[in-house]
Motif scaffolding. Sequence first.
Motif, short mmCIF file in Angstrom:
data_model
loop_
_atom_site.label_atom_id
_atom_site.label_comp_id
_atom_site.label_asym_id
_atom_site.label_seq_id
_atom_site.Cartn_x
_atom_site.Cartn_y
_atom_site.Cartn_z
N THR A 1 0.84 -1.21 0.00
CA THR A 1 0.00 0.00 0.00
C THR A 1 0.87 1.25 0.00
O THR A 1 0.60 2.20 -0.73
CB THR A 1 -0.95 0.00 1.21
OG1 THR A 1 -1.81 -1.14 1.11
CG2 THR A 1 -1.79 1.27 1.27
N VAL B 1 1.00 4.25 -2.87
CA VAL B 1 0.89 5.68 -2.58
C VAL B 1 2.10 6.42 -3.17
O VAL B 1 1.95 7.45 -3.84
CB VAL B 1 0.76 5.94 -1.07
CG1 VAL B 1 0.88 7.43 -0.76
CG2 VAL B 1 -0.56 5.37 -0.54
N ARG C 1 1.89 6.71 -6.85
CA ARG C 1 0.63 7.32 -7.29
C ARG C 1 -0.24 6.36 -8.09
O ARG C 1 -0.80 6.71 -9.12
CB ARG C 1 0.91 8.59 -8.08
CG ARG C 1 1.59 9.65 -7.25
CD ARG C 1 1.76 10.95 -8.02
NE ARG C 1 2.37 11.95 -7.19
CZ ARG C 1 3.61 12.40 -7.34
NH1 ARG C 1 4.36 11.96 -8.30
NH2 ARG C 1 4.08 13.32 -6.52
N GLN D 1 -3.52 3.66 -8.44
CA GLN D 1 -4.91 3.62 -8.01
C GLN D 1 -5.10 2.48 -7.01
O GLN D 1 -4.20 1.68 -6.80
CB GLN D 1 -5.81 3.40 -9.22
CG GLN D 1 -5.77 4.55 -10.20
CD GLN D 1 -6.67 4.29 -11.39
OE1 GLN D 1 -7.32 3.26 -11.50
NE2 GLN D 1 -6.70 5.24 -12.31
N SER E 1 -7.63 4.13 -0.92
CA SER E 1 -8.65 5.12 -0.54
C SER E 1 -7.99 6.43 -0.13
O SER E 1 -6.82 6.47 0.25
CB SER E 1 -9.50 4.59 0.62
OG SER E 1 -8.74 4.58 1.81
N ARG E 2 -8.75 7.49 -0.18
CA ARG E 2 -8.25 8.81 0.19
C ARG E 2 -7.77 8.81 1.64
O ARG E 2 -6.71 9.34 1.96
CB ARG E 2 -9.33 9.87 0.00
CG ARG E 2 -8.85 11.26 0.40
CD ARG E 2 -9.90 12.29 0.21
NE ARG E 2 -10.23 12.36 -1.20
CZ ARG E 2 -11.18 13.12 -1.70
NH1 ARG E 2 -11.91 13.87 -0.90
NH2 ARG E 2 -11.42 13.15 -2.99
N THR E 3 -8.54 8.17 2.52
CA THR E 3 -8.19 8.13 3.94
C THR E 3 -6.85 7.41 4.15
O THR E 3 -5.99 7.88 4.88
CB THR E 3 -9.29 7.40 4.74
OG1 THR E 3 -10.52 8.07 4.51
CG2 THR E 3 -8.98 7.39 6.22
N THR E 4 -6.69 6.27 3.48
CA THR E 4 -5.45 5.50 3.61
C THR E 4 -4.28 6.27 3.01
O THR E 4 -3.19 6.33 3.59
CB THR E 4 -5.60 4.13 2.93
OG1 THR E 4 -6.67 3.42 3.57
CG2 THR E 4 -4.32 3.32 3.03
N ARG E 5 -4.50 6.86 1.84
CA ARG E 5 -3.44 7.65 1.18
C ARG E 5 -2.97 8.78 2.11
O ARG E 5 -1.77 9.01 2.27
CB ARG E 5 -3.97 8.22 -0.14
CG ARG E 5 -2.92 8.92 -0.98
CD ARG E 5 -3.46 9.33 -2.33
NE ARG E 5 -3.91 8.21 -3.13
CZ ARG E 5 -3.12 7.43 -3.87
NH1 ARG E 5 -1.83 7.67 -3.90
NH2 ARG E 5 -3.62 6.44 -4.58
N GLU E 6 -3.92 9.46 2.75
CA GLU E 6 -3.56 10.55 3.66
C GLU E 6 -2.80 10.03 4.87
O GLU E 6 -1.84 10.66 5.33
CB GLU E 6 -4.82 11.31 4.08
CG GLU E 6 -5.41 12.13 2.96
CD GLU E 6 -6.77 12.74 3.30
OE1 GLU E 6 -7.31 12.47 4.41
OE2 GLU E 6 -7.29 13.49 2.45
N GLU F 1 0.73 9.31 3.70
CA GLU F 1 1.45 10.57 3.47
C GLU F 1 1.83 11.24 4.80
O GLU F 1 2.92 11.79 4.92
CB GLU F 1 0.61 11.50 2.60
CG GLU F 1 0.51 11.01 1.16
CD GLU F 1 -0.48 11.78 0.31
OE1 GLU F 1 -1.29 12.56 0.86
OE2 GLU F 1 -0.46 11.59 -0.92
N GLN F 2 0.93 11.18 5.78
CA GLN F 2 1.26 11.73 7.10
C GLN F 2 2.40 10.96 7.76
O GLN F 2 3.28 11.55 8.37
CB GLN F 2 0.02 11.73 8.00
CG GLN F 2 -0.99 12.78 7.62
CD GLN F 2 -2.24 12.73 8.48
OE1 GLN F 2 -2.40 11.85 9.33
NE2 GLN F 2 -3.14 13.67 8.27
#
Length: 92
Positions: A18, A22, A25, A27, A30-35, A38-39
């Motif tokens: 995963t 990320v 980049r 596909q 999910s947006r939540t997981t990607r964030e 990234e954090q």
Amino acid sequence: MKVGITEVAGRAGVSEATVSRVINRRQGVSRTTREAVEQAMAGLGYERQTQGQLVAPVTRGRSADDGRRSEGAAVLGRATAQHGLTQQRTCG
């Protein structure tokens, strides 16, 4: 010590695959997981390592040292050769 995807995955609570998706980049994240990934990358000071990515063969499920190269590596080789020929024609 350099921070790798293993540390990022542990911090974000996801798999290394995963984290790789990320970073590259891709596909399927999910947006939540990607964030979260990234954090974690920012919090750990992760720096993407780019050395070797252009010359390493794409293995698609096989060992890189089994003597076979995938189509991805072959395409890269052709592209590199074509670029070299183009450079020769325009520069020399």
